[in-house]
Design a protein around this motif. Structure first.
Motif, PDB file in Angstrom:
ATOM      1  N   PHE A 465       0.816  -1.205   0.000  1.00 32.52           N
ATOM      2  CA  PHE A 465       0.000   0.000   0.000  1.00 32.52           C
ATOM      3  C   PHE A 465       0.862   1.272   0.000  1.00 32.52           C
ATOM      4  O   PHE A 465       0.632   2.202   0.765  1.00 32.52           O
ATOM      5  CB  PHE A 465      -0.984  -0.038   1.174  1.00 32.52           C
ATOM      6  N   GLN A 466       1.852   1.250  -0.883  1.00 36.61           N
ATOM      7  CA  GLN A 466       2.727   2.398  -1.098  1.00 36.61           C
ATOM      8  C   GLN A 466       2.903   2.598  -2.599  1.00 36.61           C
ATOM      9  O   GLN A 466       2.833   1.648  -3.372  1.00 36.61           O
ATOM     10  CB  GLN A 466       4.106   2.161  -0.455  1.00 36.61           C
ATOM     11  N   GLN A 467       3.138   3.854  -2.997  1.00 38.11           N
ATOM     12  CA  GLN A 467       3.494   4.129  -4.380  1.00 38.11           C
ATOM     13  C   GLN A 467       4.974   3.848  -4.557  1.00 38.11           C
ATOM     14  O   GLN A 467       5.811   4.386  -3.848  1.00 38.11           O
ATOM     15  CB  GLN A 467       3.174   5.579  -4.733  1.00 38.11           C
ATOM     16  N   GLU A 468       5.290   2.953  -5.494  1.00 40.97           N
ATOM     17  CA  GLU A 468       6.676   2.519  -5.686  1.00 40.97           C
ATOM     18  C   GLU A 468       6.984   2.423  -7.182  1.00 40.97           C
ATOM     19  O   GLU A 468       6.088   2.200  -8.008  1.00 40.97           O
ATOM     20  CB  GLU A 468       6.900   1.132  -5.065  1.00 40.97           C
ATOM     21  N   VAL A 469       8.259   2.594  -7.515  1.00 43.07           N
ATOM     22  CA  VAL A 469       8.746   2.386  -8.879  1.00 43.07           C
ATOM     23  C   VAL A 469      10.004   1.536  -8.795  1.00 43.07           C
ATOM     24  O   VAL A 469      10.881   1.798  -7.971  1.00 43.07           O
ATOM     25  CB  VAL A 469       9.071   3.716  -9.587  1.00 43.07           C
ATOM     26  N   ARG A 470      10.086   0.523  -9.635  1.00 41.37           N
ATOM     27  CA  ARG A 470      11.270  -0.334  -9.674  1.00 41.37           C
ATOM     28  C   ARG A 470      11.787  -0.417 -11.106  1.00 41.37           C
ATOM     29  O   ARG A 470      11.010  -0.425 -12.066  1.00 41.37           O
ATOM     30  CB  ARG A 470      10.934  -1.745  -9.174  1.00 41.37           C
TER      31      ARG A 470
END
Length: 515
Positions: A465-470
């Motif tokens: 429940f976090q905004q993430e980019v990988r």
């Protein structure tokens, strides 16, 4: 005499409940995975000591029902939060489903008791064959293999490499075999039994070690990077209002997060951005504005894009689809989800469940797809499957057989909340990578997104429940297909056939003995 019988009854019940608790603790989110290797011991002891088929069935049923209820309690989350069903009623509704899947450990107890009654403690050693055969039967009868015992080991790659031969079932077979060895030694309490059990455990350890070391890459890794991937975890709220303003804001976030990830690829080519399944409910085929924006984005950034979209199906239906937009801004491939989620994408027997199709967490009645479509990105062919399809081994396996170089799972577990489902679902996906020896990219709306290599090691995972980019660099895997990819469930099929033959022999011997 009656008091002793009553005491034995409560002892057996306690052992069945202990087995259920030990197995629950072996799975996420407790993650005491070694307990799976002894979790069935109390149940096996109770079955062996009494060898009463009716009682063994009830004990197995109790163990199975309690295990599935406690490990899958998260199924109530969407009913309570989105369906506004009172909490006690939601937990009561879960009970019939767990009673149903609990029948399979019940059958395990019943049949195993017959073997023990006829062949004494030697009958216990049929348990590994029988257990995995009934897990396979559970999948084929109920459509679910969730929390099969082998999945408890998913986050320990050294223990699960045999899945490339026999899928999750062979790992479960080894776990149950160790349980039997321990139970046999405890019941017999002789030096011969101890040596026999220890020898079996050492054989399992040697087999697991041999398979693991045989999968280690030889020398320097010569595989070249074949694809740069940007995974976007947007954390779209499950109940967002879907007004034009909020939809535009969320879409802009998808674009900005994607460009941030692309800036980290150092100009590598080809490049692929992946957006997950989410409540955005894109409709690419009927939304010209969206098509224009996606075309502009992919052309300007020289990247391909995979996204989830609701697409038109025959007879006014809808597909839950994964689309590939290429660098030219054109639709290059479409995969329509084949295995739909009950109570998420269709309502089984809706006339029996009035009002269930009005629960806000339920998307609606989708049409299942039928074609296994690969998505070409440069020289790489990606096999994409959607959400719960990770729990069905034959879907990624078919994609690998069709020639997929990398597997991609896009998913949205947000409607089930910050519960153990997140890691339990990831555990399914890990096995799909190992079974087919293909790197697997898991991109989700709310987590857990992760890069899973061909040996099942999970890396660069996201929080929930976090905004993430990988940004991930995918190396070209070996084109060799595993035994599991080529032959599928042959191992568990053999286990099932041997179980049936032994059962037939047992019934014949038992009948002669009684006669």
């Amino acid at each position: 005499m009656a008091d002793k019988s009553r005491l034995n009854y409560w002892k057996d019940t306690g052992l069945a409940l202990l087995a259920a608790v030990l197995l629950v603790l072996a799975f996420p989110n407790f993650d005491y995975w070694p307990l799976a290797w002894i979790g069935l011991v109390p149940l096996l002891i109770a079955i062996a000591r009494r060898s009463n088929a009716k009682r063994a069935f009830l004990l197995g049923w109790l163990t199975g029902t309690v295990f599935f209820y406690l490990s899958c309690y998260w199924l109530t989350y969407s009913m309570i939060r989105y369906g506004e069903i009172p909490t006690p009623f939601a937990y009561a509704l879960l009970f019939p489903a767990t009673l149903l899947v609990g029948l399979f450990p019940g059958l395990f107890g019943l049949i195993l008791a017959r073997f023990v009654r006829t062949w004494s403690l030697k009958g216990l050693f049929v348990a590994p064959l029988l257990w995995v055969a009934l897990e396979w039967l559970r999948l084929n009868v109920t459509g679910q293999l969730w929390n099969a015992i082998g999945y408890s080991q998913a986050f320990h790659p050294r223990l699960i490499q045999s899945a490339s031969f026999g899928g999750v079932y062979i790992v479960g077979f080894l776990i149950v075999l160790v349980n039997v060895a321990v139970a046999f030694a405890i019941i017999k309490r002789t030096a011969v039994a101890a040596v026999t059990s220890l020898s079996l455990i050492l054989m399992v350890a040697a087999f697991v070690g041999l398979i693991y070391f045989s999968t280690l890459p030889a020398g320097t890794d010569s595989h070249q990077v074949s694809l740069a991937v940007v995974a976007v975890q947007p954390n779209v709220p499950m109940d967002f209002s879907k007004t034009k303003q909020q939809t535009d804001e969320l879409l802009n976030h998808h674009f900005s997060a994607s460009e941030l990830g692309l800036s980290r690829t150092n100009g590598r080519s080809p490049r692929l951005v992946i957006w997950p399944e989410s409540p955005m409910n894109f409709t690419y085929g009927t939304d010209q504005e969206l098509r224009d924006r996606l075309a502009e984005f992919t052309q300007r950034n020289h990247t391909s894009l995979i996204l989830n979209s609701q697409e038109q199906a025959p007879v006014d239906g809808s597909y839950n689809s994964a689309l590939l937009i290429n660098e030219a801004g054109q639709l290059a491939a479409q995969y329509d989800k084949i295995r739909l989620m009950p109570f998420g994408e269709y309502v089984p027997l809706p006339r029996w469940l009035p009002g269930s199709d009005h629960v806000r967490a339920i998307v609606g009645g989708f049409t299942p797809g039928s074609r296994y479509t690969l998505m070409p990105v440069g020289a790489v062919r990606a096999g994409v499957f959607i959400c719960i399809e990770s729990a069905y081994p034959w879907i990624p396996r078919t994609l690998a057989n069709e020639g997929a170089d990398v597997l991609i799972n896009i998913s949205n577990d947000g409607y089930l909340g910050p519960t153990p489902v997140m890691r339990q679902h990831l555990a399914n996906t890990v096995f799909r990578a190992v079974e087919n020896r293909r790197p697997l990219l898991r991109v989700t709306n709310t987590g857990i997104s992760a890069y899973i290599d061909a040996e099942g090691a999970v890396s660069d995972s996201t929080g929930g429940f976090q905004q993430e980019v990988r940004t991930w660099l995918v190396k070209q895997p070996s084109a060799e297909r595993t035994l599991y990819t080529k032959h599928g469930d042959v191992f568990v099929g053999i286990c099932s056939l041997i179980s049936l033959l032994l059962l037939a022999l047992n019934l014949r011997v038992y009948g002669l003995w009684r006669g």
